[in-house]
Motif scaffolding. Structure first.
Motif, PDB file in Angstrom:
ATOM      1  N   ALA A  34      41.850  73.088 109.734  1.00 29.47           N
ATOM      2  CA  ALA A  34      41.194  73.511 108.494  1.00 29.47           C
ATOM      3  C   ALA A  34      41.115  72.326 107.542  1.00 29.47           C
ATOM      4  N   THR A  35      40.125  72.359 106.686  1.00 21.66           N
ATOM      5  CA  THR A  35      40.035  71.366 105.610  1.00 21.66           C
ATOM      6  C   THR A  35      40.474  72.048 104.306  1.00 21.66           C
ATOM      7  N   GLY A  36      40.187  71.445 103.170  1.00 19.76           N
ATOM      8  CA  GLY A  36      40.687  71.965 101.896  1.00 19.76           C
ATOM      9  C   GLY A  36      41.995  71.257 101.559  1.00 19.76           C
ATOM     10  N   SER A  37      42.486  71.501 100.359  1.00 23.45           N
ATOM     11  CA  SER A  37      43.695  70.790  99.922  1.00 23.45           C
ATOM     12  C   SER A  37      44.969  71.380 100.531  1.00 23.45           C
ATOM     13  N   THR A  38      44.947  72.648 100.908  1.00 24.79           N
ATOM     14  CA  THR A  38      46.180  73.314 101.352  1.00 24.79           C
ATOM     15  C   THR A  38      46.856  72.653 102.555  1.00 24.79           C
ATOM     16  N   PRO A  39      46.135  72.295 103.624  1.00 24.16           N
ATOM     17  CA  PRO A  39      46.841  71.739 104.782  1.00 24.16           C
ATOM     18  C   PRO A  39      47.182  70.247 104.651  1.00 24.16           C
ATOM     19  N   LEU A  40      46.804  69.621 103.523  1.00 23.87           N
ATOM     20  CA  LEU A  40      46.988  68.159 103.437  1.00 23.87           C
ATOM     21  C   LEU A  40      48.449  67.748 103.586  1.00 23.87           C
ATOM     22  N   LEU A  65      36.944  73.970 111.597  1.00 23.25           N
ATOM     23  CA  LEU A  65      36.624  75.377 111.343  1.00 23.25           C
ATOM     24  C   LEU A  65      35.200  75.587 110.884  1.00 23.25           C
ATOM     25  N   ASP A  66      34.697  74.627 110.110  1.00 23.57           N
ATOM     26  CA  ASP A  66      33.452  74.910 109.401  1.00 23.57           C
ATOM     27  C   ASP A  66      32.809  73.609 108.936  1.00 23.57           C
ATOM     28  N   GLU A  67      31.603  73.731 108.386  1.00 25.79           N
ATOM     29  CA  GLU A  67      30.878  72.539 107.921  1.00 25.79           C
ATOM     30  C   GLU A  67      29.802  72.952 106.924  1.00 25.79           C
ATOM     31  N   GLY A 131      43.619  77.723 105.776  1.00 27.57           N
ATOM     32  CA  GLY A 131      43.911  77.924 104.365  1.00 27.57           C
ATOM     33  C   GLY A 131      43.369  79.289 103.982  1.00 27.57           C
ATOM     34  N   ILE A 132      43.360  79.579 102.707  1.00 27.97           N
ATOM     35  CA  ILE A 132      42.775  80.844 102.251  1.00 27.97           C
ATOM     36  C   ILE A 132      42.063  80.604 100.928  1.00 27.97           C
ATOM     37  N   GLY A 133      40.858  81.117 100.811  1.00 33.26           N
ATOM     38  CA  GLY A 133      40.118  80.978  99.562  1.00 33.26           C
ATOM     39  C   GLY A 133      40.630  81.964  98.516  1.00 33.26           C
ATOM     40  N   THR A 134      40.294  81.741  97.264  1.00 34.33           N
ATOM     41  CA  THR A 134      40.765  82.648  96.204  1.00 34.33           C
ATOM     42  C   THR A 134      40.202  84.057  96.398  1.00 34.33           C
ATOM     43  N   GLY A 136      39.917  85.378  99.381  1.00 38.58           N
ATOM     44  CA  GLY A 136      40.409  85.848 100.672  1.00 38.58           C
ATOM     45  C   GLY A 136      39.633  85.312 101.862  1.00 38.58           C
ATOM     46  N   HIS A 137      38.743  84.334 101.635  1.00 37.42           N
ATOM     47  CA  HIS A 137      37.991  83.838 102.792  1.00 37.42           C
ATOM     48  C   HIS A 137      38.854  82.921 103.659  1.00 37.42           C
ATOM     49  N   ILE A 138      38.567  82.917 104.938  1.00 43.28           N
ATOM     50  CA  ILE A 138      39.137  81.926 105.859  1.00 43.28           C
ATOM     51  C   ILE A 138      37.966  81.245 106.556  1.00 43.28           C
ATOM     52  N   ASP A 163      34.869  76.649  93.210  1.00 45.99           N
ATOM     53  CA  ASP A 163      36.182  76.158  93.664  1.00 45.99           C
ATOM     54  C   ASP A 163      36.047  74.794  94.338  1.00 45.99           C
ATOM     55  N   ASN A 164      34.968  74.603  95.088  1.00 45.55           N
ATOM     56  CA  ASN A 164      34.824  73.376  95.873  1.00 45.55           C
ATOM     57  C   ASN A 164      34.070  72.272  95.128  1.00 45.55           C
ATOM     58  N   ALA A 165      33.599  72.584  93.922  1.00 45.86           N
ATOM     59  CA  ALA A 165      32.840  71.589  93.148  1.00 45.86           C
ATOM     60  C   ALA A 165      33.698  70.367  92.824  1.00 45.86           C
TER      61      ALA A 165
HETATM   62  N1  LIG Z   1      36.284  76.149 103.989  1.00 42.83           N
HETATM   63  C1  LIG Z   1      37.461  75.839 103.260  1.00 42.83           C
HETATM   64  C2  LIG Z   1      38.585  76.735 103.720  1.00 42.83           C
HETATM   65  O1  LIG Z   1      38.902  76.436 105.077  1.00 42.83           O
HETATM   66  C3  LIG Z   1      39.791  76.547 102.828  1.00 42.83           C
HETATM   67  O2  LIG Z   1      40.854  77.338 103.289  1.00 42.83           O
HETATM   68  C4  LIG Z   1      39.437  76.921 101.420  1.00 42.83           C
HETATM   69  C5  LIG Z   1      40.614  76.807 100.466  1.00 42.83           C
HETATM   70  O3  LIG Z   1      40.687  75.497  99.996  1.00 42.83           O
HETATM   71  P1  LIG Z   1      41.947  74.859  99.320  1.00 42.83           P
HETATM   72  O4  LIG Z   1      42.961  74.708 100.404  1.00 42.83           O
HETATM   73  O5  LIG Z   1      41.479  73.522  98.826  1.00 42.83           O
HETATM   74  O6  LIG Z   1      42.379  75.771  98.252  1.00 42.83           O
HETATM   75  O7  LIG Z   1      38.408  76.053 100.982  1.00 42.83           O
HETATM   76  C6  LIG Z   1      37.249  75.930 101.756  1.00 42.83           C
HETATM   77  O8  LIG Z   1      36.413  76.943 101.374  1.00 42.83           O
END
Ligand SMILES: N[C@@H]1[C@@H](O)[C@H](O)[C@@H](COP(=O)(O)O)O[C@@H]1O
Length: 259
Positions: A34-40, A65-67, A131-134, A136-138, A163-165
């Protein structure tokens, strides 16, 4: 579903790395990244173990996971670039073994099918980090995604774009469309490892773990999985109702029982 509440993000990262290391040490491993800040933090811990303790990824393969749809593969915020920069370029995982979705594919639907087929051809994912989005998305499976969905095109919600901006020069630069592994695709991984950090994720974590199984909270699909581990810090656990039980079960986990 095993819910493990840990004091802080460092403890979460160490436990996630322990789980991934134990799988790598069993032999060939297919990782879902997964990408996002959580798994860093988890990726930093794995890189540290690679550099300091020789943890090897030479026998591993990885699938993202995604693109974002429309971003060139070499764009700094394409998930193809992010996962290489933050993780895989820093360990001995062969670049050809890191499989990403082509966000600029001429035929995105064919690209989605190609990606699902490639996961199956690799024997499926052994451990899928999430990770999980605010909301509830994965992956990028926004609310109301089918629990049986395959890799496909999705439209981001306003909230996810907001959130991703922070990763883009401005909100206008955040794509509206993405390709994401579906919830059905994700659920085929043999072990799901969802990480949630911070108060901002507390509501989504509670809905995923203790709410109904519903497309309204895509992460609740984990309740249908035979082997799902949820690693969260104390703030992310703050809206759960059964924390006493989760802490008690973890404290009394039999020594022979792996994660
Ligand atoms: N596609 C990614 C998700 O895979 C990630 O779980 C989510 C949460 O991001 P963050 O971990 O930065 O809060 O953001 C994005 O939408």
């Amino acid at each position: 579903m095993e819910i493990i509440i840990l004091p802080d993000p460092n403890a979460v990262a160490r436990t996630a790395a322990d789980i991934i290391q134990a799988r790598l040490e069993k032999g060939r491993t297919v990782l879902g990244l997964a990408t996002g800040s959580t798994p860093l933090g988890t990726y930093e811990e794995l890189i540290r173990r690679h550099c300091d303790a020789g943890l090897s990824f030479a026998d591993a393969e990885a699938f993202t996971l995604d693109e974002y749809l429309g971003l060139p593969p070499d764009h700094p915020e394409s998930y193809r670039s992010v996962i290489r920069r933050e993780f895989t370029d820093n360990v001995d995982l062969r670049d050809t073994a890191v499989h990403s979705i082509d966000g600029q594919a001429k035929d995105p639907e064919a690209e989605a099918t190609r990606f699902d087929t490639a996961i199956q051809a690799a024997g499926g994912v052994d451990i899928q980090i999430l990770g999980i989005g605010t909301d509830g998305h994965i992956g990028f499976n926004e609310p109301m995604s089918s629990l049986a969905s395959r890799t496909r095109i999705k439209t981001l919600t306003k909230q996810t774009r907001l959130d991703n901006a922070r990763f883009f020069p401005s909100l206008d630069d955040v794509p509206y469309h993405v390709l994401t592994q579906g919830l059905g695709t994700i659920r085929e991984a043999r072990h799901l490892l969802l990480i949630g950090l911070g108060q901002a994720k507390a509501r989504a974590v509670a809905a995923a773990a203790e709410g109904p199984v519903t497309a309204a909270c895509p992460a609740s699909a984990l309740q249908l999985h035979p082997h799902a581990t949820v690693l969260i810090d104390t703030p992310a656990a703050s809206q759960l109702e059964q924390t006493d039980y989760y802490r008690y079960a973890h404290a009394n986990k039999p020594a022979w029982q792996a994660y």
